[in-house]
Design a protein around this motif. Structure first.
Motif, PDB file in Angstrom:
ATOM      1  N   LEU A 122      -2.990  -0.808  -8.832  1.00 21.10           N
ATOM      2  CA  LEU A 122      -4.219  -0.018  -8.790  1.00 21.10           C
ATOM      3  C   LEU A 122      -3.886   1.377  -8.306  1.00 21.10           C
ATOM      4  O   LEU A 122      -3.370   1.545  -7.190  1.00 21.10           O
ATOM      5  N   ILE A 123      -4.141   2.371  -9.147  1.00 19.20           N
ATOM      6  CA  ILE A 123      -3.896   3.773  -8.793  1.00 19.20           C
ATOM      7  C   ILE A 123      -5.240   4.489  -8.729  1.00 19.20           C
ATOM      8  O   ILE A 123      -5.986   4.518  -9.718  1.00 19.20           O
ATOM      9  N   GLY A 124      -5.533   5.075  -7.585  1.00 23.60           N
ATOM     10  CA  GLY A 124      -6.712   5.917  -7.442  1.00 23.60           C
ATOM     11  C   GLY A 124      -6.265   7.323  -7.093  1.00 23.60           C
ATOM     12  O   GLY A 124      -5.671   7.534  -6.028  1.00 23.60           O
ATOM     13  N   ASP A 149       3.365  -8.802  -5.493  1.00 24.91           N
ATOM     14  CA  ASP A 149       2.332  -9.257  -6.424  1.00 24.91           C
ATOM     15  C   ASP A 149       1.329  -8.155  -6.724  1.00 24.91           C
ATOM     16  O   ASP A 149       0.743  -8.112  -7.814  1.00 24.91           O
ATOM     17  N   LEU A 150       1.112  -7.281  -5.756  1.00 30.47           N
ATOM     18  CA  LEU A 150       0.076  -6.256  -5.852  1.00 30.47           C
ATOM     19  C   LEU A 150       0.559  -4.964  -5.224  1.00 30.47           C
ATOM     20  O   LEU A 150       1.114  -4.973  -4.124  1.00 30.47           O
ATOM     21  N   VAL A 151       0.355  -3.853  -5.926  1.00 33.57           N
ATOM     22  CA  VAL A 151       0.620  -2.519  -5.383  1.00 33.57           C
ATOM     23  C   VAL A 151      -0.651  -1.698  -5.533  1.00 33.57           C
ATOM     24  O   VAL A 151      -1.243  -1.635  -6.617  1.00 33.57           O
ATOM     25  N   VAL A 152      -1.093  -1.083  -4.442  1.00 36.65           N
ATOM     26  CA  VAL A 152      -2.203  -0.137  -4.497  1.00 36.65           C
ATOM     27  C   VAL A 152      -1.678   1.236  -4.085  1.00 36.65           C
ATOM     28  O   VAL A 152      -0.814   1.350  -3.208  1.00 36.65           O
ATOM     29  N   CYS A 153      -2.201   2.250  -4.739  1.00 36.67           N
ATOM     30  CA  CYS A 153      -1.752   3.626  -4.485  1.00 36.67           C
ATOM     31  C   CYS A 153      -2.981   4.518  -4.578  1.00 36.67           C
ATOM     32  O   CYS A 153      -3.443   4.835  -5.680  1.00 36.67           O
ATOM     33  N   THR A 154      -3.540   4.901  -3.426  1.00 31.24           N
ATOM     34  CA  THR A 154      -4.777   5.676  -3.433  1.00 31.24           C
ATOM     35  C   THR A 154      -4.567   7.044  -2.794  1.00 31.24           C
ATOM     36  O   THR A 154      -4.005   7.156  -1.707  1.00 31.24           O
ATOM     37  N   GLU A 155      -5.023   8.062  -3.494  1.00 33.68           N
ATOM     38  CA  GLU A 155      -5.012   9.442  -3.017  1.00 33.68           C
ATOM     39  C   GLU A 155      -3.622   9.973  -2.695  1.00 33.68           C
ATOM     40  O   GLU A 155      -3.480  10.863  -1.863  1.00 33.68           O
ATOM     41  N   GLY A 181     -21.514  14.413  -2.257  1.00 34.92           N
ATOM     42  CA  GLY A 181     -21.459  15.863  -2.310  1.00 34.92           C
ATOM     43  C   GLY A 181     -20.710  16.398  -3.510  1.00 34.92           C
ATOM     44  O   GLY A 181     -20.757  15.842  -4.606  1.00 34.92           O
ATOM     45  N   LEU A 182     -19.976  17.493  -3.269  1.00 34.06           N
ATOM     46  CA  LEU A 182     -19.257  18.181  -4.334  1.00 34.06           C
ATOM     47  C   LEU A 182     -17.790  17.792  -4.399  1.00 34.06           C
ATOM     48  O   LEU A 182     -17.015  18.422  -5.119  1.00 34.06           O
ATOM     49  N   ILE A 183     -17.405  16.751  -3.663  1.00 36.35           N
ATOM     50  CA  ILE A 183     -16.012  16.314  -3.676  1.00 36.35           C
ATOM     51  C   ILE A 183     -15.684  15.709  -5.041  1.00 36.35           C
ATOM     52  O   ILE A 183     -16.414  14.848  -5.536  1.00 36.35           O
ATOM     53  N   PRO A 184     -14.609  16.163  -5.693  1.00 42.31           N
ATOM     54  CA  PRO A 184     -14.267  15.618  -7.021  1.00 42.31           C
ATOM     55  C   PRO A 184     -14.087  14.102  -6.988  1.00 42.31           C
ATOM     56  O   PRO A 184     -13.559  13.546  -6.031  1.00 42.31           O
ATOM     57  N   TRP A 185     -14.541  13.438  -8.037  1.00 42.78           N
ATOM     58  CA  TRP A 185     -14.417  11.992  -8.130  1.00 42.78           C
ATOM     59  C   TRP A 185     -12.995  11.608  -8.502  1.00 42.78           C
ATOM     60  O   TRP A 185     -12.400  12.207  -9.410  1.00 42.78           O
ATOM     61  N   PRO A 186     -12.422  10.598  -7.852  1.00 39.70           N
ATOM     62  CA  PRO A 186     -11.092  10.117  -8.242  1.00 39.70           C
ATOM     63  C   PRO A 186     -11.190   9.167  -9.433  1.00 39.70           C
ATOM     64  O   PRO A 186     -12.237   8.581  -9.704  1.00 39.70           O
ATOM     65  N   LEU A 187     -10.083   9.029 -10.123  1.00 37.74           N
ATOM     66  CA  LEU A 187      -9.964   8.094 -11.239  1.00 37.74           C
ATOM     67  C   LEU A 187      -9.238   6.852 -10.740  1.00 37.74           C
ATOM     68  O   LEU A 187      -8.147   6.950 -10.171  1.00 37.74           O
ATOM     69  N   LEU A 188      -9.841   5.685 -10.941  1.00 42.11           N
ATOM     70  CA  LEU A 188      -9.225   4.420 -10.547  1.00 42.11           C
ATOM     71  C   LEU A 188      -8.749   3.697 -11.797  1.00 42.11           C
ATOM     72  O   LEU A 188      -9.541   3.396 -12.692  1.00 42.11           O
ATOM     73  N   THR A 189      -7.450   3.427 -11.849  1.00 44.16           N
ATOM     74  CA  THR A 189      -6.839   2.757 -12.993  1.00 44.16           C
ATOM     75  C   THR A 189      -6.256   1.418 -12.543  1.00 44.16           C
ATOM     76  O   THR A 189      -5.493   1.368 -11.573  1.00 44.16           O
ATOM     77  N   ASP A 190      -6.619   0.366 -13.236  1.00 48.56           N
ATOM     78  CA  ASP A 190      -6.156  -0.995 -12.959  1.00 48.56           C
ATOM     79  C   ASP A 190      -5.194  -1.395 -14.080  1.00 48.56           C
ATOM     80  O   ASP A 190      -5.554  -1.331 -15.257  1.00 48.56           O
ATOM     81  N   ASP A 239       0.874  -1.169   0.000  1.00 48.29           N
ATOM     82  CA  ASP A 239       0.000   0.000   0.000  1.00 48.29           C
ATOM     83  C   ASP A 239       0.913   1.220   0.000  1.00 48.29           C
ATOM     84  O   ASP A 239       1.465   1.601   1.034  1.00 48.29           O
ATOM     85  N   LEU A 240       1.067   1.825  -1.167  1.00 45.67           N
ATOM     86  CA  LEU A 240       2.001   2.939  -1.347  1.00 45.67           C
ATOM     87  C   LEU A 240       1.288   4.253  -1.081  1.00 45.67           C
ATOM     88  O   LEU A 240       0.285   4.566  -1.707  1.00 45.67           O
ATOM     89  N   GLY A 241       1.835   5.030  -0.136  1.00 51.37           N
ATOM     90  CA  GLY A 241       1.142   6.227   0.321  1.00 51.37           C
ATOM     91  C   GLY A 241       0.003   5.819   1.229  1.00 51.37           C
ATOM     92  O   GLY A 241      -1.134   6.250   1.083  1.00 51.37           O
ATOM     93  N   CYS A 242       0.326   5.002   2.222  1.00 50.23           N
ATOM     94  CA  CYS A 242      -0.707   4.335   3.025  1.00 50.23           C
ATOM     95  C   CYS A 242      -1.404   5.253   4.002  1.00 50.23           C
ATOM     96  O   CYS A 242      -2.442   4.875   4.572  1.00 50.23           O
ATOM     97  N   GLY A 243      -0.865   6.453   4.256  1.00 47.09           N
ATOM     98  CA  GLY A 243      -1.492   7.360   5.203  1.00 47.09           C
ATOM     99  C   GLY A 243      -1.628   6.731   6.568  1.00 47.09           C
ATOM    100  O   GLY A 243      -0.691   6.128   7.100  1.00 47.09           O
ATOM    101  N   THR A 244      -2.817   6.816   7.143  1.00 39.00           N
ATOM    102  CA  THR A 244      -3.037   6.298   8.494  1.00 39.00           C
ATOM    103  C   THR A 244      -3.397   4.817   8.512  1.00 39.00           C
ATOM    104  O   THR A 244      -3.773   4.287   9.557  1.00 39.00           O
ATOM    105  N   GLY A 245      -3.303   4.169   7.363  1.00 40.25           N
ATOM    106  CA  GLY A 245      -3.462   2.719   7.317  1.00 40.25           C
ATOM    107  C   GLY A 245      -4.888   2.223   7.207  1.00 40.25           C
ATOM    108  O   GLY A 245      -5.154   1.042   7.457  1.00 40.25           O
ATOM    109  N   GLN A 246      -5.815   3.099   6.816  1.00 40.86           N
ATOM    110  CA  GLN A 246      -7.208   2.666   6.677  1.00 40.86           C
ATOM    111  C   GLN A 246      -7.341   1.532   5.658  1.00 40.86           C
ATOM    112  O   GLN A 246      -7.916   0.478   5.945  1.00 40.86           O
ATOM    113  N   LEU A 247      -6.805   1.746   4.450  1.00 35.00           N
ATOM    114  CA  LEU A 247      -6.884   0.714   3.419  1.00 35.00           C
ATOM    115  C   LEU A 247      -5.929  -0.434   3.733  1.00 35.00           C
ATOM    116  O   LEU A 247      -6.246  -1.603   3.468  1.00 35.00           O
TER     117      LEU A 247
END
Length: 207
Positions: A139-141, A107-113, A194-203, A47-55
């Protein structure tokens, strides 16, 4: 992400886990990522850029037999992640453009926000390609724009605020991934409240 200031993220870590923020902003993207992994059984997960570890925590729960690693450049974020995860994941402080991992170890890298914060996205993708095994999944979001004019505007405004954002278009993301040796298998916008911009998820898969 060495060129990116970490003070913003260190301060943000204290309030990042507020339920209202998580539910409106981050959880929809995390749900979309996990949905893309329904038929996946990795043994090594990053989990790249894992922040506080939610994901990261949800990945550890989804894949209990896998080794899950969380990497972030902010010590504030990592302290919160350590409190959440305990020994369920291995956490490291590092620059996204200088991953301290062995070649072909994941095997797997996820990178969100976090991808839109990287000043050198090309180098970050080259590093991800290095640590992924052939056929590995990425997976990049991230925040994205519809046009290159919009991307340039976001970069200019955010640069003046002191924290540059590279909110690439879907086409630009695909091109960067192809240049780094990936094939894109799916790309879609993830709805948020709400009005929060939608992220793009690329697999994508490493060729």
């Amino acid at each position: 992400m060495a060129a990116t200031k970490t003070s913003l993220f260190d301060r943000w870590s204290a309030t990042y886990d507020r339920p209202q923020l998580q539910n409106a902003t981050y959880r929809p993207l995390h749900n979309a990522v996990l949905a893309r992994l329904a038929d996946t059984t990795p043994t090594m997960v990053l989990d790249l850029g894992c922040g506080t570890g939610q994901l990261t925590a949800r990945l550890a729960e989804r894949f209990p037999d896998a080794t899950v690693c969380g990497l972030d450049y902010s010590m504030g974020m990592l302290r919160e992640a350590q409190s959440r995860l305990g020994d369920r994941a291995q956490l490291f402080r590092c620059d996204a453009q200088a991953l301290p991992l062995a070649a072909q170890s994941m095997d797997l890298v996820v990178c969100t926000e976090s991808f839109h914060w990287y000043p050198d996205q090309e180098s970050a993708l080259a590093g991800i390609a290095r640590v992924l095994r052939p056929g590995g999944q990425l997976l990049i979001g991230s925040i994205a724009t519809l046009t290159q004019v919009g991307e340039a505007a976001v970069r200019a405004v955010s640069s003046r605020a002191g924290q540059p954002i590279r909110a690439l278009t879907a086409k630009q993301v695909r091109q960067l991934l192809r240049n780094a040796g990936f094939g894109v298998t799916d790309q879609r916008w993830v709805p948020r409240l709400g009005l929060i911009p939608w992220p793009l998820l690329t697999d994508a898969r490493l060729r």
